[in-house]
Design an enzyme around this catalytic site. Structure first.
Site, PDB file in Angstrom:
ATOM      1  NE  ARG A  39      -3.827  -2.393   1.953  1.00  0.00           N
ATOM      2  CZ  ARG A  39      -4.786  -2.663   1.082  1.00  0.00           C
ATOM      3  NH1 ARG A  39      -5.149  -1.770   0.191  1.00  0.00           N
ATOM      4  NH2 ARG A  39      -5.396  -3.844   1.093  1.00  0.00           N
ATOM      5  CG  HIS A  69      -0.766  -9.648  -5.734  1.00  0.00           C
ATOM      6  ND1 HIS A  69      -1.075  -8.323  -5.936  1.00  0.00           N
ATOM      7  CD2 HIS A  69      -1.895 -10.351  -6.003  1.00  0.00           C
ATOM      8  CE1 HIS A  69      -2.348  -8.233  -6.286  1.00  0.00           C
ATOM      9  NE2 HIS A  69      -2.872  -9.448  -6.337  1.00  0.00           N
ATOM     10  CE1 TYR A  72      -4.183  -6.399  -3.897  1.00  0.00           C
ATOM     11  CE2 TYR A  72      -3.509  -5.765  -1.689  1.00  0.00           C
ATOM     12  CZ  TYR A  72      -3.885  -6.740  -2.584  1.00  0.00           C
ATOM     13  OH  TYR A  72      -3.969  -8.047  -2.195  1.00  0.00           O
ATOM     14  CG  HIS A 109      -5.659  -6.532  -8.945  1.00  0.00           C
ATOM     15  ND1 HIS A 109      -6.386  -6.271  -7.824  1.00  0.00           N
ATOM     16  CD2 HIS A 109      -5.065  -7.729  -8.717  1.00  0.00           C
ATOM     17  CE1 HIS A 109      -6.251  -7.267  -6.967  1.00  0.00           C
ATOM     18  NE2 HIS A 109      -5.450  -8.167  -7.479  1.00  0.00           N
ATOM     19  CD  GLU A 150      -5.861 -11.511  -8.743  1.00  0.00           C
ATOM     20  OE1 GLU A 150      -4.774 -10.974  -8.464  1.00  0.00           O
ATOM     21  OE2 GLU A 150      -6.656 -11.931  -7.888  1.00  0.00           O
ATOM     22  CG  ASP A 184      -9.132 -14.621  -6.305  1.00  0.00           C
ATOM     23  OD1 ASP A 184     -10.082 -15.279  -5.826  1.00  0.00           O
ATOM     24  OD2 ASP A 184      -8.349 -13.941  -5.621  1.00  0.00           O
ATOM     25  CG  HIS A 187     -11.081 -12.015  -7.389  1.00  0.00           C
ATOM     26  ND1 HIS A 187      -9.888 -11.446  -7.743  1.00  0.00           N
ATOM     27  CD2 HIS A 187     -11.184 -11.867  -6.045  1.00  0.00           C
ATOM     28  CE1 HIS A 187      -9.297 -10.976  -6.655  1.00  0.00           C
ATOM     29  NE2 HIS A 187     -10.060 -11.225  -5.619  1.00  0.00           N
ATOM     30  CG  HIS A 218      -4.880 -15.556  -6.331  1.00  0.00           C
ATOM     31  ND1 HIS A 218      -4.983 -14.239  -6.685  1.00  0.00           N
ATOM     32  CD2 HIS A 218      -3.556 -15.810  -6.189  1.00  0.00           C
ATOM     33  CE1 HIS A 218      -3.753 -13.718  -6.773  1.00  0.00           C
ATOM     34  NE2 HIS A 218      -2.885 -14.654  -6.486  1.00  0.00           N
ATOM     35  CG  ASP A 231     -12.038  -9.520  -3.623  1.00  0.00           C
ATOM     36  OD1 ASP A 231     -12.040 -10.707  -3.243  1.00  0.00           O
ATOM     37  OD2 ASP A 231     -11.002  -8.894  -3.889  1.00  0.00           O
ATOM     38  CG  HIS A 233     -10.131 -13.592  -0.519  1.00  0.00           C
ATOM     39  ND1 HIS A 233      -8.796 -13.515  -0.804  1.00  0.00           N
ATOM     40  CD2 HIS A 233     -10.766 -12.983  -1.562  1.00  0.00           C
ATOM     41  CE1 HIS A 233      -8.624 -12.882  -1.957  1.00  0.00           C
ATOM     42  NE2 HIS A 233      -9.801 -12.545  -2.433  1.00  0.00           N
ATOM     43  CD  GLU A 263      -4.612 -13.737  -3.184  1.00  0.00           C
ATOM     44  OE1 GLU A 263      -5.805 -13.715  -3.568  1.00  0.00           O
ATOM     45  OE2 GLU A 263      -3.729 -13.017  -3.646  1.00  0.00           O
TER      46      GLU A 263
HETATM   47 ZN   LIG Z   1      -9.655 -10.877  -3.694  1.00  0.00          ZN
HETATM   48 ZN   LIG Z   2      -4.892 -10.018  -6.593  1.00  0.00          ZN
END
Ligand SMILES: [Zn+2]
Ligand SMILES: [Zn+2]
Length: 284
Positions: A39, A69, A72, A109, A150, A184, A187, A218, A231, A233, A263
């Site tokens: 982040r 990964h 974000y 992403h 992804e 994913d 997702h 994922h 989203d 998980h 994840e």
């Molecule tokens: Zn996710």
């Molecule tokens: Zn991701």
């Protein structure tokens, strides 16, 4: 027997190579990491000693299946030029580091759709990604990582909620031979693919992306219903997806090459170790 590449998203706290040790302790044969705080924009490239230590630890642990990964924050195709340029530099940095660490897969992403046509968004993102690859080629690296696009849950205006979006980005790229994909499970389920009808979803995925191009899966159960576009998980087998689709994924010879990465949430007394045990128990 074919090797199963299975593991989780592992912390790099204390140093990059420690992630490999942690993965080995958990019994992983594959892992995913962030190269830095996901982040933050700040990016300190690892020094020569850190790189050597990471490469040596890969050999010692025998774990070579590593994916990164990306942050974000990256929106390489943003209509905000400043954000787009910053993101492209950020992605180039990730490629640069992954090249040194000999990490083949860099997961991204796709970014925001910006209420443009799908075609225009795909073109914009593809152009940005080509810029990044062009710059990477100028660095004359020995090892060129793959870009792994992804699938998204389609939250808000996220691009990438249908397989066609990812295919369109690839098809518009000059450097398309460097592109792979990450599915994913949480997702795609939230995006509306009912993975309980496994063969139907895989047939679509194969037709549009090619199952051989799926580099990473994922493996996450979903706290939210089919088509919710949210989203969240959940632990494997404890959400709306349930165990059966994961049994099919783990045993599907067409996906044997793909890294299966958890994840799932990490809670007191129930984390990756427990979810990994559940996944491995499904192997036939
Ligand atoms: Zn996710
Ligand atoms: Zn991701």
């Amino acid at each position: 027997m074919k090797q199963l590449f299975i593991g989780a998203h592992i912390s790099i706290a204390g140093g990059l190579a420690l992630a490999l040790d942690r993965a080995q302790k958990l019994g992983c044969t594959a892992l995913q990491i962030f190269t830095h705080s996901n982040r933050q924009w700040a990016f300190k490239k690892p020094d020569t000693q850190t790189i050597k230590h990471f490469l040596d630890t890969k050999k010692i642990t025998g774990i070579s299946a590593v994916a990164v990964h990306t942050s974000y924050l990256l929106h390489v195709g943003s209509t905000n030029d400043a954000l787009a340029l910053k993101s492209q530099q950020g992605l180039l940095d990730e490629f640069d580091v992954c090249s040194d660490l000999e990490i083949a897969y860099v997961i991204l992403h796709p970014g925001n759709g910006h209420h443009e046509t799908e075609e225009k968004t795909a073109q914009r993102i593809a152009y940005a990604l080509d810029q990044v690859y062009s710059s990477l080629m100028l660095l004359n690296k020995k090892f060129i990582p793959y870009l792994v696009l992804e699938t998204t849950a389609g939250q808000g205006n996220d691009f990438g909620k249908i397989f066609e979006h990812l295919a369109a980005i690839r098809d518009h790229m000059k450097f398309k031979k460097h592109v792979r994909f990450c599915i994913d499970t949480a997702h795609i389920f939230a995006a509306g693919y009912d993975i309980h009808d496994y063969e139907k979803v895989m047939h679509q995925c194969d037709k549009i992306l090619g199952l051989s191009n799926i580099a990473v899966i994922h493996c996450n159960d979903s706290k939210k219903e089919l088509g919710s576009h949210v989203d969240r998980h959940e632990h494997i087998g404890k959400g709306f997806i349930g165990l059966e689709p994961f049994r099919k994924i783990i045993n599907d010879p067409r996906l044997a090459h793909a890294y299966k990465i958890l994840e799932t949430p990490v809670e007191d007394g129930y984390g990756f170790k427990e979810n990994l045990e559940v996944l491995l128990s499904l192997k036939q």
